[in-house]
Design a protein around this motif. Structure first.
Motif, PDB file in Angstrom:
ATOM      1  N   SER A 115       1.108  -1.064   0.205  1.00 17.30           N
ATOM      2  CA  SER A 115       0.119   0.194   0.130  1.00 17.30           C
ATOM      3  C   SER A 115       0.992   0.683  -0.153  1.00 17.30           C
ATOM      4  N   GLY A 116       0.241   1.697  -0.504  1.00 18.04           N
ATOM      5  CA  GLY A 116       1.113   3.614  -0.714  1.00 18.04           C
ATOM      6  C   GLY A 116       0.350   4.372  -1.586  1.00 18.04           C
ATOM      7  N   LYS A 117       0.845   5.905  -1.322  1.00 15.98           N
ATOM      8  CA  LYS A 117       0.375   7.163  -2.322  1.00 15.98           C
ATOM      9  C   LYS A 117       0.454   7.383  -3.562  1.00 15.98           C
ATOM     10  N   ASP A 170      -4.586   6.732  -1.207  1.00 16.97           N
ATOM     11  CA  ASP A 170      -4.293   5.932  -0.032  1.00 16.97           C
ATOM     12  C   ASP A 170      -4.652   4.351  -1.840  1.00 16.97           C
ATOM     13  N   ALA A 198       9.459   8.951  -5.393  1.00 14.69           N
ATOM     14  CA  ALA A 198       8.445   9.034  -4.901  1.00 14.69           C
ATOM     15  C   ALA A 198       7.452   8.210  -4.603  1.00 14.69           C
ATOM     16  N   VAL A 199       6.785   7.183  -5.461  1.00 11.77           N
ATOM     17  CA  VAL A 199       5.275   6.247  -5.571  1.00 11.77           C
ATOM     18  C   VAL A 199       6.440   5.080  -4.988  1.00 11.77           C
ATOM     19  N   ALA A 225       8.936   5.652  -3.042  1.00 13.79           N
ATOM     20  CA  ALA A 225       9.413   4.969  -1.477  1.00 13.79           C
ATOM     21  C   ALA A 225       8.041   4.854  -0.909  1.00 13.79           C
ATOM     22  N   SER A 226       6.887   5.210  -1.276  1.00 23.35           N
ATOM     23  CA  SER A 226       5.679   5.477  -0.314  1.00 23.35           C
ATOM     24  C   SER A 226       5.261   4.315  -0.487  1.00 23.35           C
ATOM     25  N   PHE A 227       5.309   3.070  -0.978  1.00 21.13           N
ATOM     26  CA  PHE A 227       5.231   1.679  -1.741  1.00 21.13           C
ATOM     27  C   PHE A 227       6.148   0.337  -0.367  1.00 21.13           C
TER      28      PHE A 227
END
Length: 452
Positions: free
Chosen positions: A65-67, A72, A207-208, A210-212
């Motif tokens: 999961s991530g942003k 989310d 960025a994506v 890292a978010s996941f």
């Protein structure tokens, strides 16, 4: 990495526990252990088997999961597509995403770039048949953005795993027409008898990832069609400043060129009948450059031996030298002025004035050497019946005509400003060339040709 809240079911084919992540619109669930495609709407009954499939290498796993764009999402499924054309093969990985607040989407890895895609709910469509019939690349204008045809591709599924809102089939082909705007792409997809429109945009891969919680994020390479032009923070500012500076330089240069200066001393007149001759002339020691202006009289009556009373003109050559005969160095020293013409009207075939501009450092006494040019006579002379070269005063009998020499000081020239303006023009040109080259790379993957 964080995992969304899940429920679990057991695969009705192999008994493995499966996480249910995708919400109420999920239609099928492909078991990652045995490859069974289970009907999520009918107690997870087996409806197909995907045996012996090789899982693609993706850093994104089901359950992550991530942003993305502040929302989310959870990875609930993974598909690998393959396109083959003229002996070449392309593959890419689509990840089915689910958000409890924003529904379903896709995250695709293309050459290390991450592309975020959602269904596009607009009454717009471009088919492959339309593309085939078009004489020019089809365009679509939606929400103020203009999309231009990019490519048509036909791909089939070679791997499936996880939950999906439709029932994918291995080998099932999908034809997609894509149109491209500056930072987004529309895809018009046909699978069997079903149509869907998707809107895609590029997202920040680092960025994506890292978010996941991805520890080995994909590394983008090459120029992606949706990649925005990155000219630097000051690119637009520099281009505008260079354009303004170029216009100012050209304007100032033209203003300086209009400053003709002030006449110094009395004009010096040399009679045409006195040519050839050497006339002493002084270049004054004044601030700034000095301009010598030579003007041939507009009226010269010439009587030729083979054509009495004919009216012709000739060119007089001018050159400057030091009193000891040395040629002038460091400045212009040669020119040519026309003497002669018709007793009425303007002179045909050229100008009867010329100028020499000298820097003030070349002030001093010189000799102005005048002689007749060796260039042959003009067509006007030939029409008058004269065919010889005007190289000797014996050939011409002048009843009037002269060359007037005037000296001007306090003049200016826009020479260096013109050069500076060209430098600014080059700066602007480089900026536009970089943008043009970037767009060329963006569109290099388009399959449209002039023959289409």
């Amino acid at each position: 990495m964080s995992l969304a809240a899940t429920t679990s079911v057991n695969c009705t084919s192999c008994g493995a526990g499966l996480d249910v992540l995708g919400g109420g619109r999920v239609m099928v669930h492909v078991c990652p252990y045995c490859g069974a495609e289970l009907d999520a709407q009918d107690d997870y009954k087996v409806i197909a088997k995907f045996d012996g499939l090789m899982r693609p290498d993706s850093p994104f796993r089901i359950g992550m999961s991530g942003k993305i764009k502040g929302v989310d999402y959870t990875v609930i499924g993974m598909l690998e597509f393959r396109e083959q054309y003229r002996g070449q093969t392309w593959t890419w990985i689509d990840h089915q995403l689910y958000s409890p607040t924003h529904g379903y989407a896709w995250l695709t890895i293309e050459d290390g770039h991450l592309v975020f895609t959602r269904r596009f709910r607009r009454p717009v469509w471009v088919s492959s048949a339309q593309v085939e019939r078009a004489n020019h690349p089809p365009t679509v204008k939606v929400d103020g953005d203009r999309y231009r045809y990019y490519e048509t591709s036909t791909a089939d599924i070679i791997f499936a795993e996880g939950e999906f809102t439709w029932a994918p089939k291995i080998g099932e082909k999908t034809t997609t027409v894509t149109v491209l705007a500056d930072s987004a792409m529309l895809g018009f997809s046909e699978t069997g008898g079903e149509r869907e429109v998707y809107r895609s945009e590029l997202v920040d891969s680092a960025a994506v990832a890292a978010s996941f919680g991805v520890t080995n994020p994909p590394v983008p390479y090459g120029t992606h069609p949706m990649q925005p032009y990155m000219g630097g923070d000051n690119d637009r500012f520099m281009r505008i400043v260079a354009l303004v500076a170029m216009v100012v330089c050209f304007a100032l240069a033209m203003i300086f060129d209009t400053r003709t200066g002030t006449l110094v001393g009395e004009p010096l007149v040399v009679q045409a009948r006195q040519i050839p001759s050497a006339v002493p002339i002084t270049i004054p020691d004044v601030g700034g450059p000095v301009r010598l202006r030579f003007e041939g009289t507009p009226y010269v009556v010439s009587t030729l031996a083979n054509s009495p009373n004919s009216l012709v003109y000739a060119y007089a050559s001018l050159s400057l030298s030091y009193p000891d005969g040395r040629s002038l160095a460091g400045g212009p020293s040669r020119a040519r002025v026309r003497v002669g013409g018709q007793p009425q009207g303007s002179l045909p075939g050229g100008f009867n004035t010329t100028e020499l501009v000298f820097p003030s450092s070349l002030s001093g006494s010189y000799f102005l050497n005048l002689s007749w040019s060796s260039q042959g006579p003009s067509s006007a002379n030939n029409a008058a019946g004269f065919t010889g070269d005007i190289t000797s005063p014996r050939q011409l009998h002048f009843s009037e005509g002269d060359i007037t020499i005037r000296t001007y000081a306090g003049i200016s020239k826009g020479y260096w400003l013109y050069r500076l303006a060209i430098v600014f023009l080059i700066v602007v040109g480089i900026s536009f060339a970089r943008r043009w080259n970037f767009n060329r790379k963006r569109w290099s993957g388009s399959d449209w040709t002039s023959e289409d």
